[in-house]
Motif scaffolding. Structure first.
Motif, PDB file in Angstrom:
ATOM      1  N   GLY A 144      93.335 -24.120  29.222  1.00  0.00           N
ATOM      2  CA  GLY A 144      93.322 -24.350  30.659  1.00  0.00           C
ATOM      3  C   GLY A 144      94.552 -25.116  31.117  1.00  0.00           C
ATOM      4  N   GLY A 145      94.693 -25.230  32.426  1.00  0.00           N
ATOM      5  CA  GLY A 145      95.825 -25.958  32.971  1.00  0.00           C
ATOM      6  C   GLY A 145      96.056 -25.628  34.423  1.00  0.00           C
ATOM      7  N   LEU A 146      97.217 -26.037  34.906  1.00  0.00           N
ATOM      8  CA  LEU A 146      97.626 -25.797  36.291  1.00  0.00           C
ATOM      9  C   LEU A 146      98.578 -24.606  36.329  1.00  0.00           C
ATOM     10  CD1 LEU A 146      97.869 -26.659  39.293  1.00  0.00           C
ATOM     11  CD2 LEU A 146      99.735 -28.176  38.559  1.00  0.00           C
ATOM     12  N   TRP A 204      82.068 -15.804  29.003  1.00  0.00           N
ATOM     13  CA  TRP A 204      82.814 -16.836  29.723  1.00  0.00           C
ATOM     14  C   TRP A 204      82.143 -17.041  31.078  1.00  0.00           C
ATOM     15  CZ3 TRP A 204      86.627 -19.993  28.039  1.00  0.00           C
ATOM     16  CH2 TRP A 204      87.314 -19.629  26.878  1.00  0.00           C
ATOM     17  N   PHE A 205      82.007 -18.289  31.450  1.00  0.00           N
ATOM     18  CA  PHE A 205      81.447 -18.662  32.738  1.00  0.00           C
ATOM     19  C   PHE A 205      82.404 -19.655  33.386  1.00  0.00           C
ATOM     20  CE2 PHE A 205      77.126 -16.937  32.518  1.00  0.00           C
ATOM     21  CZ  PHE A 205      77.073 -16.579  31.177  1.00  0.00           C
ATOM     22  N   ARG A 206      82.214 -19.864  34.670  1.00  0.00           N
ATOM     23  CA  ARG A 206      83.016 -20.879  35.355  1.00  0.00           C
ATOM     24  C   ARG A 206      82.168 -21.579  36.409  1.00  0.00           C
ATOM     25  NH1 ARG A 206      87.250 -16.883  38.600  1.00  0.00           N
ATOM     26  NH2 ARG A 206      85.759 -16.085  40.154  1.00  0.00           N
ATOM     27  N   GLN A 207      82.579 -22.799  36.692  1.00  0.00           N
ATOM     28  CA  GLN A 207      81.863 -23.586  37.695  1.00  0.00           C
ATOM     29  C   GLN A 207      82.878 -24.370  38.518  1.00  0.00           C
ATOM     30  OE1 GLN A 207      78.730 -26.118  36.178  1.00  0.00           O
ATOM     31  NE2 GLN A 207      77.723 -26.139  38.176  1.00  0.00           N
ATOM     32  N   ALA A 208      82.899 -24.074  39.806  1.00  0.00           N
ATOM     33  CA  ALA A 208      83.755 -24.793  40.734  1.00  0.00           C
ATOM     34  C   ALA A 208      82.961 -25.949  41.335  1.00  0.00           C
ATOM     35  CB  ALA A 208      84.230 -23.845  41.825  1.00  0.00           C
ATOM     36  N   ASP A 256      89.977 -18.869  41.793  1.00  0.00           N
ATOM     37  CA  ASP A 256      89.677 -18.897  40.362  1.00  0.00           C
ATOM     38  C   ASP A 256      89.642 -20.320  39.805  1.00  0.00           C
ATOM     39  OD1 ASP A 256      91.797 -16.044  40.140  1.00  0.00           O
ATOM     40  OD2 ASP A 256      89.600 -16.032  40.010  1.00  0.00           O
ATOM     41  N   THR A 257      89.958 -21.290  40.626  1.00  0.00           N
ATOM     42  CA  THR A 257      89.933 -22.681  40.183  1.00  0.00           C
ATOM     43  C   THR A 257      88.513 -23.104  39.826  1.00  0.00           C
ATOM     44  OG1 THR A 257      91.873 -23.299  41.485  1.00  0.00           O
ATOM     45  CG2 THR A 257      90.344 -25.063  40.883  1.00  0.00           C
ATOM     46  N   ALA A 258      88.347 -23.604  38.606  1.00  0.00           N
ATOM     47  CA  ALA A 258      87.015 -23.977  38.125  1.00  0.00           C
ATOM     48  C   ALA A 258      87.141 -24.539  36.717  1.00  0.00           C
ATOM     49  CB  ALA A 258      86.077 -22.780  38.113  1.00  0.00           C
ATOM     50  N   THR A 291      86.970 -26.077  29.938  1.00  0.00           N
ATOM     51  CA  THR A 291      88.387 -26.345  30.124  1.00  0.00           C
ATOM     52  C   THR A 291      88.735 -26.090  31.586  1.00  0.00           C
ATOM     53  OG1 THR A 291      90.629 -25.875  29.300  1.00  0.00           O
ATOM     54  CG2 THR A 291      89.134 -24.003  29.450  1.00  0.00           C
ATOM     55  N   GLN A 292      89.511 -26.989  32.172  1.00  0.00           N
ATOM     56  CA  GLN A 292      89.820 -26.911  33.603  1.00  0.00           C
ATOM     57  C   GLN A 292      90.944 -25.916  33.847  1.00  0.00           C
ATOM     58  OE1 GLN A 292      88.432 -28.692  36.400  1.00  0.00           O
ATOM     59  NE2 GLN A 292      89.688 -27.212  37.532  1.00  0.00           N
ATOM     60  N   VAL A 293      90.724 -25.048  34.821  1.00  0.00           N
ATOM     61  CA  VAL A 293      91.760 -24.145  35.316  1.00  0.00           C
ATOM     62  C   VAL A 293      91.965 -24.444  36.790  1.00  0.00           C
ATOM     63  CG1 VAL A 293      92.368 -21.751  35.814  1.00  0.00           C
ATOM     64  CG2 VAL A 293      91.282 -22.341  33.630  1.00  0.00           C
ATOM     65  N   THR A 294      93.194 -24.759  37.159  1.00  0.00           N
ATOM     66  CA  THR A 294      93.531 -25.051  38.551  1.00  0.00           C
ATOM     67  C   THR A 294      94.651 -24.130  38.990  1.00  0.00           C
ATOM     68  OG1 THR A 294      92.924 -27.378  38.261  1.00  0.00           O
ATOM     69  CG2 THR A 294      94.258 -26.819  40.180  1.00  0.00           C
ATOM     70  N   VAL A 295      94.399 -23.396  40.066  1.00  0.00           N
ATOM     71  CA  VAL A 295      95.393 -22.469  40.609  1.00  0.00           C
ATOM     72  C   VAL A 295      95.839 -23.030  41.959  1.00  0.00           C
ATOM     73  CG1 VAL A 295      95.931 -20.104  41.237  1.00  0.00           C
ATOM     74  CG2 VAL A 295      94.207 -20.577  39.468  1.00  0.00           C
ATOM     75  N   SER A 296      97.070 -23.475  41.998  1.00  0.00           N
ATOM     76  CA  SER A 296      97.557 -24.135  43.203  1.00  0.00           C
ATOM     77  C   SER A 296      99.075 -24.091  43.215  1.00  0.00           C
ATOM     78  CB  SER A 296      97.081 -25.579  43.244  1.00  0.00           C
ATOM     79  OG  SER A 296      97.646 -26.274  44.342  1.00  0.00           O
ATOM     80  N   SER A 297      99.619 -24.021  44.434  1.00  0.00           N
ATOM     81  CA  SER A 297     101.071 -24.088  44.571  1.00  0.00           C
ATOM     82  C   SER A 297     101.517 -25.517  44.804  1.00  0.00           C
ATOM     83  CB  SER A 297     101.518 -23.189  45.725  1.00  0.00           C
ATOM     84  OG  SER A 297     100.827 -23.539  46.912  1.00  0.00           O
TER      85      SER A 297
END
Length: 126
Positions: A9-11, A36-40, A90-92, A120-126
């Motif tokens: 995971g990551g930015l 695979w699951f995700r939780q925001a 997709d951030t979660a 694991t954290q996934v962050t999608v950001s500009s």
């Protein structure tokens, strides 16, 4: 007992890619369906993708079809999630999970899965 550890995971910027990995230890991993699951924040945990023990069957949430690909290497006890064309939605926190259940027509409910990683954290950001 199966122990699962996620990594990768990551930015990342919108439109970018990440590859998550789920490493398993304990019982024979090749006997398990893996998802695979995700939780925001403020949302329920949701299904992302799953793969059968043989990799013959896969399933994806509609929101990630065509962008995410799940795969596994039973010799290395790993399952990967390649994520392309990422967007802020997709951030979660992403979790991998495993079940001894046979492949089901509906493999999506979290209640089917017996073992979970820590996420694991996934962050999608500009």
């Amino acid at each position: 007992q199966v122990q699962l550890v996620e990594s990768g995971g990551g930015l990342v910027q919108p439109g970018g890619s990440l590859r998550l990995s789920c490493a398993a230890s304990g019982r024979t991993f090749s006997n398990y369906v893996v998802g695979w699951f995700r939780q925001a924040p403020g949302k329920e945990r949701e299904f992302v993708a799953a793969i059968s023990w043989s990799a013959r069957n896969t399933a994806y949430a509609d929101s990630v079809k065509g962008r995410f690909t799940i795969s596994r290497d039973n010799a290395k006890n790993t399952v990967s999630l390649q994520m392309n064309s990422l967007n802020p939605e997709d951030t979660a926190v992403y979790y991998c999970a495993a079940t001894r259940s046979a492949w089901l027509s509906n493999i999506k409910p979290p209640t089917i899965y017996d073992y979970w990683g820590q996420g694991t954290q996934v962050t999608v950001s500009s």
